[in-house]
Design a protein around this motif. Sequence first.
Motif: not given
Lengths: 396, 396
Positions: B34-40, B57-64
């Motif tokens: 999901h997309t967190a409130p900060d856009g991440q 909160s709400q998981g770990r950042p996922v990116g490229p």
Amino acid sequence: MASSRSLLVDCHTHIYPPSYMDLMRKRTEIPRVHTAPDGQEKVILLKEEAHGDGSNSQGRPVGPQYWDRAEKIKFMDTHGIDVSIVSLANPWLDFLTPDEAVKAARDLNLDIQQYCSTYPSEASTSSSQFSPQTSNRLFAFGSLPLVPGVETSKVLEAIEQIKSLSHVRGVVMGTRGVGKGLDDEAMEPIWKALADSGLVVFVHPHYGVEGAFGEQDNGHVLALALGFPFETTIAIARLILYGVLDRYPTLRLLLAHSAGALPALSSRLSSCVVHDPTVKDRLQHDFRYYLGQMWYDAVTYGPEELALTERVVSRADKYEGKDEHLAYVDRGVFPGVDRIMFGTDHPFFPPLDGEGTRWKSVDENLDAIAGVAGWSGTERSKVMGRNAVELFGIEL
Amino acid sequence: MASSRSLLVDCHTHIYPPSYMDLMRKRTEIPRVHTAPDGQEKVILLKEEAHGDGSNSQGRPVGPQYWDRAEKIKFMDTHGIDVSIVSLANPWLDFLTPDEAVKAARDLNLDIQQYCSTYPSEASTSSSQFSPQTSNRLFAFGSLPLVPGVETSKVLEAIEQIKSLSHVRGVVMGTRGVGKGLDDEAMEPIWKALADSGLVVFVHPHYGVEGAFGEQDNGHVLALALGFPFETTIAIARLILYGVLDRYPTLRLLLAHSAGALPALSSRLSSCVVHDPTVKDRLQHDFRYYLGQMWYDAVTYGPEELALTERVVSRADKYEGKDEHLAYVDRGVFPGVDRIMFGTDHPFFPPLDGEGTRWKSVDENLDAIAGVAGWSGTERSKVMGRNAVELFGIEL
């Protein structure tokens, strides 16, 4: 016995006193003791034991080895064990109400003091060369009324009672504390009293892990071989992460089954801590440091596993604070041996076929101590008995 | 890079291809992206991640780094990794219906083949000295549609597909098989096909253990540091007790996180087996023998833990059959090193503060290999890469 052998002290050996057997016989739910159709009394401790087939059904045989002191001494003499530090077996008082548990703990502590201090009750039959005072072959861990809803003051009273009993040198404890585990604010005054008392706290599993063992019938194997050590590992990891060893560094924890999987997963725990934003700043030291603050039985059944326990304790002081340290390099120095002590887990794991008089499970643990690469005779003798003499203040 | 350094092969490194990300983005239940409130964008894999506070909160950042091949190559170059054998990260296809899983596996296997075989897509930017064929820096584990209710034939077709893909040299697998675990009769034709195929089966955890971690907020620490290795340990113990390695001795299992707690508890497992009437006559060998039939990543984060993995593999042949054997004595011979292979667990465990360009979690595992007492340079180079070259048939 050969006079050149090492003093042997068993720090992990259980009893069910007669009064405890009566409590278990009265029960209709697990844990309970019942009489099987063949007339054999059996104890059912685990859910896995409530079904099954053939000889494995409905629990494990329970007999005089659980309560008869003469049987304990016979077992000790057969295996050359000079001193035993006995403890109530799981599940202790966990199934009682607070009032029942307070009374049962008080009575059981008096029972176990008598069990130890009145031996021998008649002319000595001791075969130990190390115990001129034959009344000093038996010591004990006492019991605390650790059940949900108990008043803290009642637990502290039990600690005071135990301190007054000459042959009770510690307490045995499960992993649930007063209901929420060992990382519970309600445990704080209890940890403080135990740290101040100098008593050894023997932490032992009972519940294992839930719903993980599948549908195949593997008897007790997975619950005992994996569930038990996992439970201990989780309980102590939670205790450390809650800061208990930061706040009470003099607490003397002795961990059953060599702390289960805690040694093997301690660097993974350290790495997960430093990579987790919730936890990374919480502790005073690297996670691995705390393994050097505790004691371990040598109940690993293999020398490689036992060596790991020693190595993670030996390296612990490299991880004081949170600086980066070079990896521990094995240079043939083994300070960790001071924290490890022989144990048998008697009367569990008896020989299945009754062959011989020695128990395979005991010999496996003696062979483990004998087989650790690099240990000197002095180091092995510490693990076999000298460490326990020092930790428990045993007068020989 | 210094030309004297060892070839480095990463056998434990994950990806979420774009098509997989789309599957996860569509979901409203865990596992999901999901997309967190900060856009991440964040991935929530564990129940423990669905709450929490602040940055956790709400998981770990996922990116490229999860899907962009250029990011994987950049990570490899930063750490001197010559070859990576990438695998789909947990939870794989577990949340799909059988039809969805069959289609997704087929597509993902083609995706991952392309990911590996088309590198470099433009002028080579490889900095590896060992890969004159720069198309051979990436290999893969494929995916199987292992979900409840799937037709066995569809799984066997996926194995056939994978065998036809030049850069896919194994399969990644969770611990649930087709729903009941790896000790399930329904898995038998799949084990047979995998054993016959020569593919490496990378067994990896996702679910951990239930209800054991208490009420305190310890972030992801307990689920990742303990739940994961416990799950693997239980799954492989069950597989062994079900006789899978007796029936399919050529099966090539690679165990994540150095098999978790299996090495440390293998002698306890052996002892519990021989003391249990239900299980004692079931297996052809002592439980410890089977540890020599499998492969292990070196993702232990500490040298003492990694040494234990090597020692329990080194001793395994002493436990062929069921005779009594003397305890293994460490004589400085390390046959077990042939079964252990470097891994990173990338892109998990990134540096929290972004300091430096190297990852602490990677260096911990490199330091572990460097720090095992007694290993020669040759032995370390096997663990760092030569074993993987041989096991996966990598053409340099």
